[in-house]
Design a protein around this motif. Structure first.
Motif, PDB file in Angstrom:
ATOM      1  N   ARG A 126     -47.114  71.220 105.983  1.00  0.00           N
ATOM      2  CA  ARG A 126     -47.605  70.145 105.110  1.00  0.00           C
ATOM      3  C   ARG A 126     -48.832  70.531 104.293  1.00  0.00           C
ATOM      4  N   PRO A 127     -49.880  71.130 104.871  1.00  0.00           N
ATOM      5  CA  PRO A 127     -51.019  71.486 104.025  1.00  0.00           C
ATOM      6  C   PRO A 127     -50.730  72.639 103.068  1.00  0.00           C
ATOM      7  N   ARG A 128     -49.683  73.396 103.326  1.00  0.00           N
ATOM      8  CA  ARG A 128     -49.317  74.510 102.452  1.00  0.00           C
ATOM      9  C   ARG A 128     -48.419  74.053 101.300  1.00  0.00           C
ATOM     10  N   MET A 129     -47.823  72.848 101.427  1.00  0.00           N
ATOM     11  CA  MET A 129     -46.996  72.272 100.369  1.00  0.00           C
ATOM     12  C   MET A 129     -47.434  70.822 100.170  1.00  0.00           C
ATOM     13  N   PRO A 130     -48.642  70.596  99.665  1.00  0.00           N
ATOM     14  CA  PRO A 130     -49.228  69.253  99.660  1.00  0.00           C
ATOM     15  C   PRO A 130     -48.478  68.216  98.833  1.00  0.00           C
ATOM     16  N   ARG A 131     -47.600  68.642  97.940  1.00  0.00           N
ATOM     17  CA  ARG A 131     -46.858  67.659  97.147  1.00  0.00           C
ATOM     18  C   ARG A 131     -45.740  67.003  97.957  1.00  0.00           C
ATOM     19  N   LEU A 132     -45.378  67.624  99.093  1.00  0.00           N
ATOM     20  CA  LEU A 132     -44.294  67.116  99.926  1.00  0.00           C
ATOM     21  C   LEU A 132     -44.872  66.707 101.275  1.00  0.00           C
ATOM     22  N   HIS A 133     -44.890  65.421 101.549  1.00  0.00           N
ATOM     23  CA  HIS A 133     -45.621  64.895 102.699  1.00  0.00           C
ATOM     24  C   HIS A 133     -44.797  64.858 103.989  1.00  0.00           C
ATOM     25  N   SER A 134     -43.485  65.064 103.888  1.00  0.00           N
ATOM     26  CA  SER A 134     -42.632  64.948 105.072  1.00  0.00           C
ATOM     27  C   SER A 134     -41.401  65.811 104.901  1.00  0.00           C
ATOM     28  N   ASP A 168     -34.906  69.072  97.544  1.00  0.00           N
ATOM     29  CA  ASP A 168     -34.112  70.296  97.663  1.00  0.00           C
ATOM     30  C   ASP A 168     -35.023  71.515  97.764  1.00  0.00           C
ATOM     31  N   ALA A 169     -36.040  71.400  98.627  1.00  0.00           N
ATOM     32  CA  ALA A 169     -37.078  72.430  98.724  1.00  0.00           C
ATOM     33  C   ALA A 169     -37.042  73.177 100.046  1.00  0.00           C
ATOM     34  N   LEU A 170     -35.898  73.177 100.724  1.00  0.00           N
ATOM     35  CA  LEU A 170     -35.827  73.838 102.021  1.00  0.00           C
ATOM     36  C   LEU A 170     -36.099  75.340 101.905  1.00  0.00           C
ATOM     37  N   LYS A 171     -35.581  75.971 100.875  1.00  0.00           N
ATOM     38  CA  LYS A 171     -35.826  77.408 100.695  1.00  0.00           C
ATOM     39  C   LYS A 171     -37.316  77.686 100.536  1.00  0.00           C
ATOM     40  N   GLU A 172     -38.031  76.812  99.861  1.00  0.00           N
ATOM     41  CA  GLU A 172     -39.472  76.977  99.696  1.00  0.00           C
ATOM     42  C   GLU A 172     -40.190  76.871 101.035  1.00  0.00           C
ATOM     43  N   VAL A 173     -39.763  75.919 101.882  1.00  0.00           N
ATOM     44  CA  VAL A 173     -40.353  75.794 103.217  1.00  0.00           C
ATOM     45  C   VAL A 173     -40.128  77.072 104.013  1.00  0.00           C
ATOM     46  N   MET A 174     -38.918  77.593 103.961  1.00  0.00           N
ATOM     47  CA  MET A 174     -38.622  78.825 104.685  1.00  0.00           C
ATOM     48  C   MET A 174     -39.495  79.978 104.204  1.00  0.00           C
ATOM     49  N   ASP A 175     -39.692  80.061 102.901  1.00  0.00           N
ATOM     50  CA  ASP A 175     -40.540  81.127 102.351  1.00  0.00           C
ATOM     51  C   ASP A 175     -41.995  80.959 102.787  1.00  0.00           C
ATOM     52  N   VAL A 176     -42.487  79.713 102.774  1.00  0.00           N
ATOM     53  CA  VAL A 176     -43.871  79.440 103.160  1.00  0.00           C
ATOM     54  C   VAL A 176     -44.111  79.787 104.622  1.00  0.00           C
ATOM     55  N   ALA A 177     -43.108  79.513 105.466  1.00  0.00           N
ATOM     56  CA  ALA A 177     -43.286  79.720 106.909  1.00  0.00           C
ATOM     57  C   ALA A 177     -42.991  81.140 107.359  1.00  0.00           C
ATOM     58  N   ARG A 203     -52.742  63.283 113.458  1.00  0.00           N
ATOM     59  CA  ARG A 203     -52.420  63.554 112.054  1.00  0.00           C
ATOM     60  C   ARG A 203     -50.955  63.955 111.941  1.00  0.00           C
ATOM     61  N   PRO A 204     -50.190  63.332 111.021  1.00  0.00           N
ATOM     62  CA  PRO A 204     -48.776  63.698 110.882  1.00  0.00           C
ATOM     63  C   PRO A 204     -48.603  65.036 110.195  1.00  0.00           C
ATOM     64  N   GLY A 205     -47.561  65.746 110.578  1.00  0.00           N
ATOM     65  CA  GLY A 205     -47.241  67.015 109.961  1.00  0.00           C
ATOM     66  C   GLY A 205     -45.767  67.326 110.113  1.00  0.00           C
ATOM     67  N   TYR A 206     -45.349  68.401 109.481  1.00  0.00           N
ATOM     68  CA  TYR A 206     -43.999  68.919 109.662  1.00  0.00           C
ATOM     69  C   TYR A 206     -44.063  70.426 109.443  1.00  0.00           C
ATOM     70  N   GLY A 207     -43.093  71.111 110.012  1.00  0.00           N
ATOM     71  CA  GLY A 207     -43.140  72.552 109.844  1.00  0.00           C
ATOM     72  C   GLY A 207     -42.051  73.271 110.598  1.00  0.00           C
ATOM     73  N   ALA A 208     -42.234  74.571 110.733  1.00  0.00           N
ATOM     74  CA  ALA A 208     -41.246  75.451 111.336  1.00  0.00           C
ATOM     75  C   ALA A 208     -41.658  75.809 112.756  1.00  0.00           C
ATOM     76  N   VAL A 209     -40.716  75.671 113.673  1.00  0.00           N
ATOM     77  CA  VAL A 209     -40.948  76.053 115.061  1.00  0.00           C
ATOM     78  C   VAL A 209     -40.671  77.544 115.190  1.00  0.00           C
TER      79      VAL A 209
END
Length: 285
Positions: free
Chosen positions: A26-34, A42-51, A11-17
């Motif tokens: 990916r499952p925490r931000m389902p609108r963004l698949h990659s 321009d959602a990098l700050k959101e990824v950082m907050d989620v992780a 299953r493909p995914g992306y995230g923070a190491v």
């Protein structure tokens, strides 16, 4: 933050190491698949907050890392961009006035830990350790001073080359630079806030533990600002585009006799601030 693309049990995914694990965003931000979707939105700050403050979902040993940005519009590679590389050609030429460059296809790269493929057409598979800048904001006709605002992160590349195929025609190197799965990018992207812009970065490439390339970006002929200013005069760079910034001296072709890669070899490209990109070699069919 280190951001990676991967597959886990197919299953493909992306995230923070995080340490030795990875947070699957990916499952925490389902609108963004990659990760490419993240950069385009321009959602990098959101990824950082989620992780942030989240325990990793998987150990890194349980995932297959892919090139950090899957399916970018452009992968643009710079040739002969270290001062002593120009001297390595021994043709008496002065340092170039403009960067040399060529495009590579996404399919010519694999991720960290995956084998580079030596094609049956040639034994002359070579390595080139390089630093990659990843574009985070669309840019056209920017100045060198504006470049830092458009770089979202950094990763590493082994810009594998089939040497005799870069000489099949008079005016291009495209063939020898684009064999399927002949190079690699990874292991992840380190966000630009983690690395001081313009700080010299020390790059080494080893083959089976032997140091073959050892230089710093202080020796670049065209630094990141100069590259982006020049490139954006003729093409618009978009989020996720990658610029492979050049390799130091010491590629296998420059030895006498040449030291081509062969099955079983292990190549490691390292920049301490980014990490180590490691790949083996296998023969292709």
């Amino acid at each position: 933050m280190k951001l990676a693309s991967f597959t886990h049990r197919g299953r493909p995914g992306y995230g923070a190491v995080i340490g030795d694990g990875i947070v699957d965003v990916r499952p925490r931000m389902p609108r963004l698949h990659s990760l490419l979707d993240v950069l385009r939105a321009d959602a990098l700050k959101e990824v950082m907050d989620v992780a942030a403050n989240v325990r990793p979902d998987f150990p890194l040993t349980d995932v297959q890392l892919l090139p950090p940005v899957i399916g970018p519009e452009k992968i643009l590679c710079i040739g002969v961009n270290y001062g002593n590389r120009n001297e390595e050609y021994k043709d008496g030429s002065e340092k170039p006035k403009y960067p040399s460059m060529f495009f590579r296809t996404p399919g010519s790269f694999v991720g960290h830990g995956q084998p580079l493929i030596r094609p049956p057409e040639s034994p002359q598979l070579d390595y080139e350790g390089e630093i990659v800048i990843v574009i985070g904001k669309e840019c056209h006709r920017i100045t060198a001073e504006q470049a830092a605002d458009h770089i979202i992160g950094y990763t590493l590349c082994n810009e594998g080359t089939i040497r005799d195929w870069v000489r099949h025609a008079k005016f291009n190197v495209t063939q020898g630079k684009n064999f399927d799965r002949s190079g690699s990018i990874g292991p992840w992207m380190v966000t630009a806030d983690e690395i001081e812009y313009g700080k010299p970065l020390h790059l080494t490439t080893t083959v089976n533990g032997e140091v073959r390339q050892d230089d710093t970006t202080a020796n670049l002929i065209f630094d990141y600002g100069a590259l982006l200013a020049y490139i954006t005069t003729f093409t618009t760079l978009k989020p996720g585009d990658m610029i492979v910034t050049g390799t130091p001296t010491g590629a296998g072709a420059r030895f006498d006799p040449p030291k081509w890669l062969k099955p079983g070899d292990v190549i490691e490209v390292t920049v301490p601030e980014i990490g180590t990109l490691r790949n083996g070699v296998e023969d292709g069919l």
